[in-house]
Design a protein around this motif. Sequence first.
Motif, PDB file in Angstrom:
ATOM      1  N   ILE A   7      19.437  54.730  -3.470  1.00 11.98           N
ATOM      2  CA  ILE A   7      20.732  53.524  -3.197  1.00 11.98           C
ATOM      3  C   ILE A   7      19.877  52.406  -3.589  1.00 11.98           C
ATOM      4  O   ILE A   7      19.307  51.915  -2.723  1.00 11.98           O
ATOM      5  CB  ILE A   7      21.568  53.342  -2.188  1.00 11.98           C
ATOM      6  N   GLY A   8      20.278  51.810  -4.695  1.00 14.54           N
ATOM      7  CA  GLY A   8      19.270  50.423  -4.866  1.00 14.54           C
ATOM      8  C   GLY A   8      17.790  50.776  -4.836  1.00 14.54           C
ATOM      9  O   GLY A   8      17.301  51.676  -5.709  1.00 14.54           O
ATOM     10  N   ASN A   9      16.980  50.385  -3.918  1.00 15.97           N
ATOM     11  CA  ASN A   9      15.553  50.511  -3.819  1.00 15.97           C
ATOM     12  C   ASN A   9      15.297  51.502  -2.625  1.00 15.97           C
ATOM     13  O   ASN A   9      13.980  51.595  -2.400  1.00 15.97           O
ATOM     14  CB  ASN A   9      14.886  49.087  -3.198  1.00 15.97           C
ATOM     15  N   ILE A  10      16.332  52.108  -2.052  1.00 19.73           N
ATOM     16  CA  ILE A  10      16.149  52.961  -1.078  1.00 19.73           C
ATOM     17  C   ILE A  10      16.258  54.467  -1.255  1.00 19.73           C
ATOM     18  O   ILE A  10      17.483  54.731  -1.829  1.00 19.73           O
ATOM     19  CB  ILE A  10      16.835  52.577   0.346  1.00 19.73           C
ATOM     20  N   GLU A  11      15.326  55.635  -1.245  1.00 24.00           N
ATOM     21  CA  GLU A  11      15.573  56.686  -1.149  1.00 24.00           C
ATOM     22  C   GLU A  11      15.463  57.495   0.122  1.00 24.00           C
ATOM     23  O   GLU A  11      14.515  57.428   0.767  1.00 24.00           O
ATOM     24  CB  GLU A  11      14.838  57.528  -2.062  1.00 24.00           C
ATOM     25  N   ASP A  12      16.652  58.128   0.677  1.00 23.68           N
ATOM     26  CA  ASP A  12      16.653  58.597   1.969  1.00 23.68           C
ATOM     27  C   ASP A  12      17.931  59.865   2.038  1.00 23.68           C
ATOM     28  O   ASP A  12      18.692  59.884   0.916  1.00 23.68           O
ATOM     29  CB  ASP A  12      16.967  57.448   2.973  1.00 23.68           C
ATOM     30  N   TRP A  13      18.033  60.469   3.055  1.00 19.17           N
ATOM     31  CA  TRP A  13      18.955  61.103   3.497  1.00 19.17           C
ATOM     32  C   TRP A  13      20.194  60.448   3.995  1.00 19.17           C
ATOM     33  O   TRP A  13      20.101  59.824   4.894  1.00 19.17           O
ATOM     34  CB  TRP A  13      18.610  62.235   4.373  1.00 19.17           C
ATOM     35  N   PHE A  14      21.388  60.594   3.372  1.00 20.06           N
ATOM     36  CA  PHE A  14      22.600  60.089   3.848  1.00 20.06           C
ATOM     37  C   PHE A  14      23.733  61.077   4.162  1.00 20.06           C
ATOM     38  O   PHE A  14      23.721  62.149   3.800  1.00 20.06           O
ATOM     39  CB  PHE A  14      23.048  59.065   2.811  1.00 20.06           C
ATOM     40  N   LEU A  15      24.310  60.465   5.208  1.00 24.38           N
ATOM     41  CA  LEU A  15      25.818  61.287   5.363  1.00 24.38           C
ATOM     42  C   LEU A  15      26.991  60.898   4.626  1.00 24.38           C
ATOM     43  O   LEU A  15      27.250  59.514   5.094  1.00 24.38           O
ATOM     44  CB  LEU A  15      25.790  61.171   6.889  1.00 24.38           C
ATOM     45  N   VAL A  16      27.484  61.609   4.114  1.00 25.39           N
ATOM     46  CA  VAL A  16      28.706  61.058   3.173  1.00 25.39           C
ATOM     47  C   VAL A  16      29.911  61.672   4.138  1.00 25.39           C
ATOM     48  O   VAL A  16      30.041  62.639   4.590  1.00 25.39           O
ATOM     49  CB  VAL A  16      28.969  62.013   1.766  1.00 25.39           C
ATOM     50  N   ASP A  17      30.649  60.581   4.753  1.00 22.06           N
ATOM     51  CA  ASP A  17      32.009  60.689   5.553  1.00 22.06           C
ATOM     52  C   ASP A  17      33.032  61.054   4.727  1.00 22.06           C
ATOM     53  O   ASP A  17      33.625  59.919   4.389  1.00 22.06           O
ATOM     54  CB  ASP A  17      31.803  59.495   6.554  1.00 22.06           C
ATOM     55  N   THR A  18      33.427  62.263   4.701  1.00 25.62           N
ATOM     56  CA  THR A  18      34.744  62.598   3.647  1.00 25.62           C
ATOM     57  C   THR A  18      35.941  61.813   4.650  1.00 25.62           C
ATOM     58  O   THR A  18      36.825  61.801   3.788  1.00 25.62           O
ATOM     59  CB  THR A  18      34.770  64.011   3.567  1.00 25.62           C
ATOM     60  N   GLY A  19      35.703  61.283   5.775  1.00 22.35           N
ATOM     61  CA  GLY A  19      36.948  61.013   6.267  1.00 22.35           C
ATOM     62  C   GLY A  19      37.151  59.434   5.982  1.00 22.35           C
ATOM     63  O   GLY A  19      38.110  58.882   6.284  1.00 22.35           O
ATOM     64  N   PHE A  20      36.183  58.964   5.333  1.00 23.16           N
ATOM     65  CA  PHE A  20      36.312  57.638   4.644  1.00 23.16           C
ATOM     66  C   PHE A  20      36.114  57.592   3.383  1.00 23.16           C
ATOM     67  O   PHE A  20      35.562  56.719   2.783  1.00 23.16           O
ATOM     68  CB  PHE A  20      35.270  56.819   5.310  1.00 23.16           C
ATOM     69  N   ASN A  21      36.934  58.476   2.784  1.00 23.44           N
ATOM     70  CA  ASN A  21      37.047  58.462   1.395  1.00 23.44           C
ATOM     71  C   ASN A  21      35.942  58.899   0.706  1.00 23.44           C
ATOM     72  O   ASN A  21      35.497  58.246  -0.538  1.00 23.44           O
ATOM     73  CB  ASN A  21      37.841  57.325   0.491  1.00 23.44           C
ATOM     74  N   GLY A  22      34.650  59.653   1.202  1.00 25.25           N
ATOM     75  CA  GLY A  22      33.503  59.571   0.466  1.00 25.25           C
ATOM     76  C   GLY A  22      32.405  58.500   0.623  1.00 25.25           C
ATOM     77  O   GLY A  22      31.542  58.538   0.097  1.00 25.25           O
TER      78      GLY A  22
END
Length: 62
Positions: A7-22
């Motif tokens: 994401i932009g300048n940051i590479e990391d592990w993220f949680l995609v919350d499908t309860g918030f439309n992804g």
Amino acid sequence: MRIKIMIGNIEDWFLVDTGFNGDLIVKTEIFDEIRTKPSDGGEVCVAKDLCFSALQKIVSIE
């Protein structure tokens, strides 16, 4: 779902919350590092009577 993305300048592990439309819900430290101006994200409700005002940053992900 947990995914590793850039994401932009940051590479990391993220949680995609499908309860918030992804939408990606991130920690404050990561949110602050994203080089995009924040805007009003409306309200995020985590329970029936528990809502918070939110900020959002719109970015492209790879």
